[in-house]
Design a protein around this motif. Structure first.
Motif, short mmCIF file in Angstrom:
data_model
loop_
_atom_site.label_atom_id
_atom_site.label_comp_id
_atom_site.label_asym_id
_atom_site.label_seq_id
_atom_site.Cartn_x
_atom_site.Cartn_y
_atom_site.Cartn_z
N GLU A 2 0.83 -1.21 0.00
CA GLU A 2 0.00 0.00 0.00
C GLU A 2 0.86 1.25 0.00
N TYR A 45 -3.73 -7.38 -5.01
CA TYR A 45 -4.03 -8.82 -4.97
C TYR A 45 -3.32 -9.36 -3.73
N TYR A 94 -9.21 -6.73 3.74
CA TYR A 94 -9.72 -5.40 3.38
C TYR A 94 -8.58 -4.46 3.03
N VAL A 95 -8.78 -3.75 1.98
CA VAL A 95 -7.81 -2.70 1.61
C VAL A 95 -8.61 -1.44 1.28
N ASN A 96 -8.14 -0.35 1.78
CA ASN A 96 -8.82 0.91 1.49
C ASN A 96 -8.38 1.43 0.13
N THR A 97 -9.22 1.27 -0.84
CA THR A 97 -8.85 1.67 -2.21
C THR A 97 -9.30 3.08 -2.55
N GLU A 98 -9.99 3.70 -1.62
CA GLU A 98 -10.56 5.01 -1.92
C GLU A 98 -9.51 6.12 -1.95
N ARG A 99 -8.36 5.78 -1.45
CA ARG A 99 -7.32 6.80 -1.43
C ARG A 99 -6.67 6.97 -2.80
N ARG A 132 -8.55 -1.30 -7.17
CA ARG A 132 -9.46 -2.35 -6.73
C ARG A 132 -8.68 -3.31 -5.85
N HIS A 133 -9.44 -4.16 -5.19
CA HIS A 133 -8.77 -5.15 -4.36
C HIS A 133 -9.41 -6.52 -4.59
N ARG A 182 -9.11 -10.46 -3.10
CA ARG A 182 -8.46 -11.24 -2.06
C ARG A 182 -7.92 -12.54 -2.62
N GLU A 201 -10.35 -10.09 -15.64
CA GLU A 201 -11.57 -9.29 -15.83
C GLU A 201 -11.45 -7.95 -15.09
N GLU A 202 -10.95 -8.03 -13.89
CA GLU A 202 -10.80 -6.81 -13.09
C GLU A 202 -9.77 -5.87 -13.71
#
Lengths: 143, 1383
Positions: free
Chosen positions: A86, A106, A111-116, A121-122, A124, A134-135
């Protein structure tokens, strides 16, 4: 033209994923150490996406430590390396060159805070390569 | 005889000789003294000359001082003559200097002065003869030169003149001559030929002034010192106009050493001088400091003039982040130069004068500018002036306006005010209005005069740059009037007038000042005279004193007699009243009362008399007729006057009487009409006194033994001489006592001997708060108290120390002065000083139940704040207190420290106390009461309070036993039996308990987390409010744990944008703008719901080295501006806060450890599986995508199964984490609109493909808001259960049930299986953690009992649910997704 992905992960796991992704026509550059990571980043190459594992050993050598601020180092040490990916991603995406580069975490972390991040995306671990692909496509599409 | 004669002669001669000798000596001595004095005088005068005429002194300064003096002495034969000559020389010298400095006006002035001297023939001769006056001939030539150049001046501007001078070698030489260094010789002419170039010449000129200034500075010569400094500065300014930085630098280099030194020295000093003068100004101050520093540092290397501007720019840029153009700076320095000038002229002392000068200056500049614009000024000066005053039109106008304003400031009415344009407009307007007025009154002559004046003024105003079109138009309409008013004549008059006053302006100022001074002097003299008169009067009055004493004696004698007589009358009245009360009647009949009143009125020669009585809270008074209104016609008026007095609420009466008492510190009070103001609210007599016929009143309050007022006697007099009544005070009191005795029997106190009242309270009230309220209300009523509060310490069960204090306030409804109450309310919120507890002990151990103290500042802090007021305290004791037990406790101390032990002992005796603040004198007057009264009241009150104390203690004991009242105990009890599986649950309940305990409206807990994520965030983990607004949407936070993003400051001080300090914060009003900075968006969300509410924030700071912040508890007040959450309240309740922090710390630490462990565990478990998945995945993909290498189908199937098994393990890990790492998961929902729920369902089904087939009976589920991964987990768990407990060969069916047509209801996904089913008793149980259905257990199917619990939790977090529709055949489990629900 193949999309180029810089993939930061543990070598053992990463190789199979690298091969997997190459089956889907991606150019995957694998790095397993912080030094290598920065080397690739600082090079002239441009990457379309960063695929990042999060947990990694805390920087130990002076060379590695010099890459981070005191605050970043203390954060990683405090979390015992559970946030190295991160910190790296955040650092890189703050560079003008990579400010628009999407990040796909990956990781075995729940949980990973991706909003920053601008685009992140995350997924697991473990996950099928198809789902990851796809992602990746989604992230690149939004680019 | 002859011999005798000789002897005598000889003797006489000898005596004569002796006398002569003596005389001679004496004469000699006298001559000597005379000469000495003369000499001294001479030296003094020469010294004087030397000092007063610096030029001479300058000339002689090249020689030694003694030599100079000698020369001066020699040439001072005729002092007057010499002085005149010197003066003449000085004048010439000055003229030359000023000329060289381009100060042509000054030069001309000195030339004229010299001429006036030179014209005297005698002096001329002397000058010509006297060789000591050097260079006289040169001066004469110079005069010619000046005259010659004067002519040039009229033709060229300054620079041209300079050029002329440069090309005219003689001028430069003259300069050198003036400096006294060279003589006018051919040799010198040749020698200095090269000297004549522009820069050098200018700098040489500069150097001259510098030298003078330096010289004066060194010798501390007052005369001309300032002038030279100014000249120096002027020269510098001039130089700056024509030279560039580079030129100046070069010029300085070319100076000879001596000049250079003087230049630097004087320059630095000039700057300092100037800068110091303007140091009062901000920029000037900066400049001064800067220059001063520079000067000190580089004494010989000061900055050059243009750098001066640069310095200012630098300073401005540095300190104000701004720049100012050069012109502005020049302007600024000119105004500053003026100030210097004004200061030198000592006019700054008087503001008016200063303003006047400043105004003059500004106006002058403005006028100059106007003149330039209008071509009214000679072209010679034009350029020069433009440089001097670089004002544009706007600037000039502004100056005019400024000067106008300054004139107004100085004195608008003054005649000089006329000078400004704006004032002319103003006056023109005034004249125009005068014109209109006179026109209306047909005073045509005056009207015409005024309109002419207005017109004239407007014309003049235009000249000064101000104009009013509106006025102009108005005046135009009156043109005929103006014409007929012989406008031109008037105008001439006005012009003359104006010219006159303009000329006399300064004279007028001086005159005014003189007049003012004169007036002051006269005033002072008058005062002196007055003082003298006073003294004289004092002497006279002492004489009168004895006469007054005699009169006084007579007066007292008469009063005594009168008193005796009245006393007799009174005793008769008393007898009468006494009889009336004893004979038969139980109360006074109205008739008897009236007759009593009448008697009183007559006795005291009063106009009006009334006796007021309080009957059922209403005042009734028995009043006689007012004498004046005895006529029938006036009856009505009287009725109007006194009607209001008859029915007044008792509280007013009480206030009235209390006021009456306290005002005069005695029972009888006298008010004069002037004493009564409507705001005092004395309804009773206000009405009477407001009446124009009545003047003052006397009030005699009637009080029972408990000091309660039940009536009064009121006299109102017309004449105001009611002080006569005072001597009869004792008699009146007797009278009062009769009434009291009568009333005493009638009035039964509500206060009861048994505890019926209290018992009824206990029986009726279940709620502790209400109970206390009742008690306080009762006390307030009983003791006539304005405010009742109680303070009861709550003891820590283990340590026996007071943790915090229960306290409430009750305010009597009779209290009208809300401000005062609020003040008391606030002030009373004080922290109990533990050191003061000894005072409580004294009071308690002495069993002194009642404390009646009007100034007991040492007893209680409460009282400290209510000094001068009557406060009662009712202590609440522990009746079970046992002295012996206490001693035993001492032997086995519970408390850790001896101090705590003492505390424990004290508080075993005393629970707390009620504070009764009696109705007080709200007007801030001395409320002290008489000793007798105090004693009486004390005895009575003690008896009652003692009883009450016992009763309240009883109640209190029962309350305390229940242990339900203390917030901390509520906490403890609330938390004690609870088990919290998830930290969310803890937070929720915790918030609920906090809310309940402190009576808050809402309570939220924001938890700060850092460890599991690199980012630092605050999470709203619990709240009692139903919804919050986040990112424009409403969220029901009870259901969904919402993540809020905030950052943390570097110093770890809490929450960031929340409150910036690590301290509890009480915000009086949430919407208050000034708190906005202290707020975080956190509250922005809630502000929507709590705009006017008070907020209290408790940061939860861990007590470790780093003082880590754990979170924040946010409390909202019950209502607008709720005071119950004030800071002080919480300061008292530190124990409570500490408790909260303690609990949080422990819970958080435990949770952190658990989270870290699980995090690590999940990681360790998932990594090898990941490897497996990827290997298998790669093999599969290689085959699928590239068809190589070839693998048999069975291998491919196995690979697929391996992958599915591994992936399903991910969800099991998630389940475990969900349960044990509650906090981490609490925030993990990422609810988004998923377009294809079917796809998610299919992916899950694929993972579970086993023997039991799964069939979907729905084509498409519409888009739903969900956390994709979580719902996958839900589907996985539900389907896994369905498959697990299905019979063989039975399929699992999936249905989608849409909401009703109106979009009301919910989305439902139903899972149906045919299997063992669920027992009724297990319907709810299976959703509990680790609980499984009984039949499932019997089946020995594998399972942890976590699955459905997780499903339910996740669905709840989505605002939905998981429910059992049917238990068996088939078993139907439904997942409910909300519709139209924002979450």
């Amino acid at each position: 033209m193949k999309k180029r992905i810089l993939y930061f992960d543990d070598e053992d796991i990463a190789e199979t994923m690298q091969k997997n992704l190459e089956l889907f026509d991606f150019d995957v550059i694998l790095v397993s150490t912080i030094t290598d990571f920065f080397e690739k980043i600082d090079s002239n190459n441009v990457y379309d996406l960063l695929l990042m594992d999060i947990m990694a050993p805390v920087p130990s050598s002076d060379d590695e430590k010099n890459k981070f601020s005191r605050n970043e180092l203390s954060n990683m040490e405090e979390a015992e390396g559970r946030n190295v990916g991160e910190v790296l991603a955040y650092k890189i995406t703050n560079m003008p060159k990579y400010s628009n580069t999407p990040v796909l975490f990956y990781s075995a972390r729940a949980y990973v805070n991706t909003e920053r991040y601008k685009k992140a995306r995350h997924i697991r671990k473990p996950e099928l390569a198809e789902t990851i692909v796809e992602e990746i496509k989604n992230l690149l599409k939004s680019e | 005889m002859k011999q005798q004669r000789i002897y005598v002669t000889t003797l006489i001669s000898a005596v004569a000789i002796i006398l002569l000798v003596l005389l001679g000596t004496s004469c000699k001595n006298k001559t000597k003294t005379k000469s000495k004095t003369k000499l001294e005088n001479l030296i003094g005068s020469t010294n004087y000359y030397r000092f007063i005429d610096l030029n001479t002194a300058f000339n002689y300064s090249y020689q030694s001082l003694s030599e100079a003096e000698e020369r001066l002495k020699q040439s001072a034969k005729d002092s007057i003559m010499y002085y005149t000559l010197q003066q003449g020389e000085a004048f010439l010298n000055h003229a030359n200097l000023f000329y060289l400095c381009s100060r042509f006006d000054s030069a001309q002035y000195y030339i004229n002065k010299f001429d006036s001297i030179y014209k005297q023939e005698k002096i001329k001769e002397t000058i010509e003869k006297d060789k000591t006056l050097r260079n006289y001939s040169t001066y004469l030539k110079m005069i010619q030169g000046i005259q010659q150049i004067e002519t040039y001046l009229r033709q060229y501007n300054f620079q041209d003149i300079c050029r002329l001078l440069v090309n005219e070698p003689l001028s430069a030489l003259r300069y050198q001559v003036a400096e006294g260094e060279v003589t006018d010789t051919v040799e010198n002419k040749k020698k200095y030929k090269n000297f004549y170039n522009t820069e050098k010449w200018l700098w040489a000129k500069m150097a001259y002034h510098i030298k003078y200034a330096t010289y004066n500075y060194h010798f501390d010569l007052i005369y001309n010192k300032e002038e030279h400094l100014k000249d120096c500065f002027d020269a510098l300014s001039q130089l700056s106009y024509i030279s560039s930085n580079k030129t100046i630098k070069d010029s300085v280099k070319s100076f000879d050493e001596g000049t250079l030194f003087h230049y630097y020295y004087a320059l630095a000093n000039t700057y300092r001088q100037l800068a110091k003068t303007i140091a009062s100004d901000t920029t000037g101050g900066l400049l001064y400091n800067y220059l001063d520093a520079t000067y000190k540092k580089h004494e010989k290397d000061t900055t050059i003039p243009n750098l001066y501007f640069d310095n200012i720019q630098d300073l401005l840029r540095k300190y104000y982040n701004t720049t100012v153009d050069k012109n502005t700076i020049v302007k600024y320095f000119y105004s500053k130069a003026l100030e210097i000038y004004l200061e030198q002229h000592d006019v700054l002392e008087k503001t008016k004068k200063y303003n006047y000068w400043l105004a003059n200056f500004k106006q002058d500049i403005a006028v100059i500018k106007m003149q330039i614009d209008n071509n009214e000024i000679d072209s010679i000066y034009k350029n020069f002036l433009l440089k001097e005053f670089p004002l544009d039109k706007i600037g000039a106008k502004q100056y005019l306006l400024d000067s106008d304003g300054l004139f107004s400031k100085w004195g608008g009415e003054h005649i000089d005010y006329f000078q400004s344009g704006a004032s002319k407009i103003f006056l023109a307007n005034y004249y125009y209005s005068e014109y209109s007025k006179h026109k209306k009154t047909s005073d045509l002559d005056s009207a015409k005069y005024y309109i002419a004046s207005a017109d004239s003024l407007l014309f003049k105003a235009k000249e000064s740059g101000a104009y009013s079109f509106q006025l102009h138009e108005m005046i135009l309409k009156t043109r005929s009037d103006i014409d007929s008013a012989k406008y031109s004549e008037r105008l001439n008059d006005l012009q003359d007038f104006r010219t006159k006053i303009f000329k006399n302006t300064r004279k007028n100022v001086t005159k005014i000042i003189e007049e003012t001074e004169k007036t002051n002097r006269e005033k002072a003299e008058k005062e002196r005279e007055q003082r003298v008169n006073q003294i004289l009067t004092g002497i006279a009055s002492s004489g009168l004193f004895f006469i007054i004493l005699i009169f006084l004696y007579v007066f007292i004698y008469r009063r005594k007699r009168q008193e005796k007589e009245t006393r007799d009358i009174l005793s008769q009245i008393i007898d009468y009243a006494d009889k009336a009360s004893k004979v038969g009647d139980e109360k006074f009949s109205e008739n008897s009362m009236k007759s009593l009143v009448e008697t009183l009125r007559t006795t005291f020669k009063s106009e009006y008399c009334a006796i007021g009585k309080v009957v059922d809270d209403i005042v009734e008074d028995y009043a006689c007729d007012y004498e004046e209104y005895k006529d029938k016609d006036k009856k009505q008026e009287q009725k109007r006057c006194f009607d209001k007095t008859k029915k007044t609420h008792i509280s007013n009466t009480n206030n009235l009487v209390c006021m009456a008492l306290r005002n005069k510190k005695q029972d009888i009070s006298i008010f004069r009409k002037s004493d009564i103001t409507p705001s005092q609210n004395y309804e009773i007599y206000k009405n009477a006194l407001v009446s124009k016929n009545l003047s003052n009143t006397i009030i005699i309050p009637l009080r029972d033994e408990s000091s309660k007022n039940f009536g009064y006697i009121q006299f109102i007099n017309k004449t105001g001489n009611i002080s006569k009544i005072n001597p009869f005070k004792s008699n009146l009191l007797q009278l009062v006592r009769i009434i009291i005795n009568y009333e005493k029997n009638k009035r039964e106190l509500d206060f009861i001997k048994d505890s019926k009242f209290i018992k009824s309270i206990i029986q009726q009230k279940n709620n502790v708060g209400e109970l206390f309220h009742e008690i306080m209300e009762y006390l307030s009523k009983e003791f006539n108290a304005a405010i009742v509060s109680f303070r009861i310490p709550i003891l820590d069960g283990e340590k026996k120390v007071p943790l915090f204090y229960l306290r409430e306030f009750y305010i009597s409804p009779s209290v009208t002065n809300q401000e005062q109450v609020e003040e008391f309310y606030y002030k009373n919120r004080v922290i109990i000083d533990q050191n003061k507890l000894s005072d409580y002990k004294i009071n308690c151990s002495n069993k002194k139940n009642v404390i009646f103290d009007i100034s007991a500042d040492h007893h209680y802090i409460d009282l400290k704040l209510s000094l001068k007021e009557q406060t009662l305290l009712i202590p609440i004791y522990n009746d079970d207190f046992d002295e012996n037990k206490c001693i035993m406790d001492k032997e086995n101390p519970i408390c850790e420290s001896s101090e705590n032990q003492n505390c424990a002992e004290r508080f075993k005796r005393l629970y707390g106390w009620f504070t009764l603040r009696l109705f007080d004198n709200s007007e801030g007057q001395d409320p002290k009461i008489t000793e007798q009264e105090e004693k009486y009241f004390k005895e009575r009150a003690e008896e009652r309070l003692s009883y009450l104390s016992g009763q309240i203690t009883l109640i209190f004991n029962s309350i305390v036993d229940k242990s339900e009242n203390a917030s901390l105990q509520v906490f403890r009890k609330g938390l004690k039996g609870q088990q919290f599986l998830r930290i969310k649950d803890f937070d929720k309940q915790f918030a609920e308990i906090v809310k309940k305990s402190v009576h808050a409206k809402e309570c939220s807990i924001y938890r700060y987390r850092k460890n599991d994520d690199y980012s630092e965030q605050i999470y709203l983990s619990a709240t009692t409010s139903k919804q919050i607004l986040y990112k424009g949407k409403k969220y029901s936070v009870n259901e969904i744990i919402q993540e809020l993003h905030y950052s943390i400051t570097d110093d770890q001080s809490i929450v960031v944008r929340g409150f910036k300090k690590k301290e509890s914060k009480y915000l009086y009003k949430l919407s208050d703008e000034k708190f906005r900075d202290d707020f975080i968006e956190l509250f922005d969300n809630e502000i929507v719901f709590a705009k006017d509410e008070s907020v209290f924030l408790i940061p939860i700071i861990k007590k470790d080295e780093n003082q880590t912040c754990l979170g924040v508890v946010v409390l909202f007040g019950k209502e607008k501006n709720d005071l119950s959450l004030s800071t002080s309240y919480w300061e008292q309740d530190k124990a409570l806060i500490e408790f909260i922090v303690d609990i949080f710390t422990r819970i958080s630490e435990a949770d952190n450890e658990r989270s870290t462990f699980l995090n690590q565990l999940g990681h360790e478990l998932l990594l090898p599986i990941t490897e497996l998945v990827q290997e298998n995945n790669l093999m599969l993909n290689r085959y699928n995508l590239r068809k190589e290498p070839f693998q048999p189908n069975i291998v491919l199937r196995q690979l697929k199964r391996n992958i599915d098994n591994c992936l399903s393990f991910k969800y099991i890990i998630s389940d475990i984490e969900d349960i044990y790492s509650s906090l981490m998961k609490d925030i993990a929902y990422k609810i988004e609109l998923q377009q294809e729920p079917n796809k998610i369902l299919n992916e899950t089904i694929e993972l579970l493909q086993a023997n039991t087939p799964i069939k979907m009976f729905t084509s498409r589920i519409p888009p739903l808001r969900m956390d994709k991964d979580r719902i996958k987990q839900v589907f996985f768990n539900v389907l896994q259960n369905a498959i697990k407990y299905s019979y063989k060969d039975k399929q699992v069916e999936i249905y989608y049930v849409p909401p009703s047509e109106n979009d009301i209801g919910q989305h439902e996904i139903k899972f149906v299986n045919y299997g063992i089913g669920i027992l009724e008793e297990d319907r709810n149980r299976i959703f509990e953690l680790y609980k499984r259905g009984k039949n499932a257990k019997e089946l020995r199917a594998s399972g942890s009992g976590m699955g459905l619990y997780i499903v339910k939790e996740i669905m709840k977090a989505h605002g939905g649910d998981c429910i059992i529709r049917k238990l068996k055949n088939p078993t139907e489990i439904s997942l409910i997704f909300p519709i139209n629900k924002i979450y």
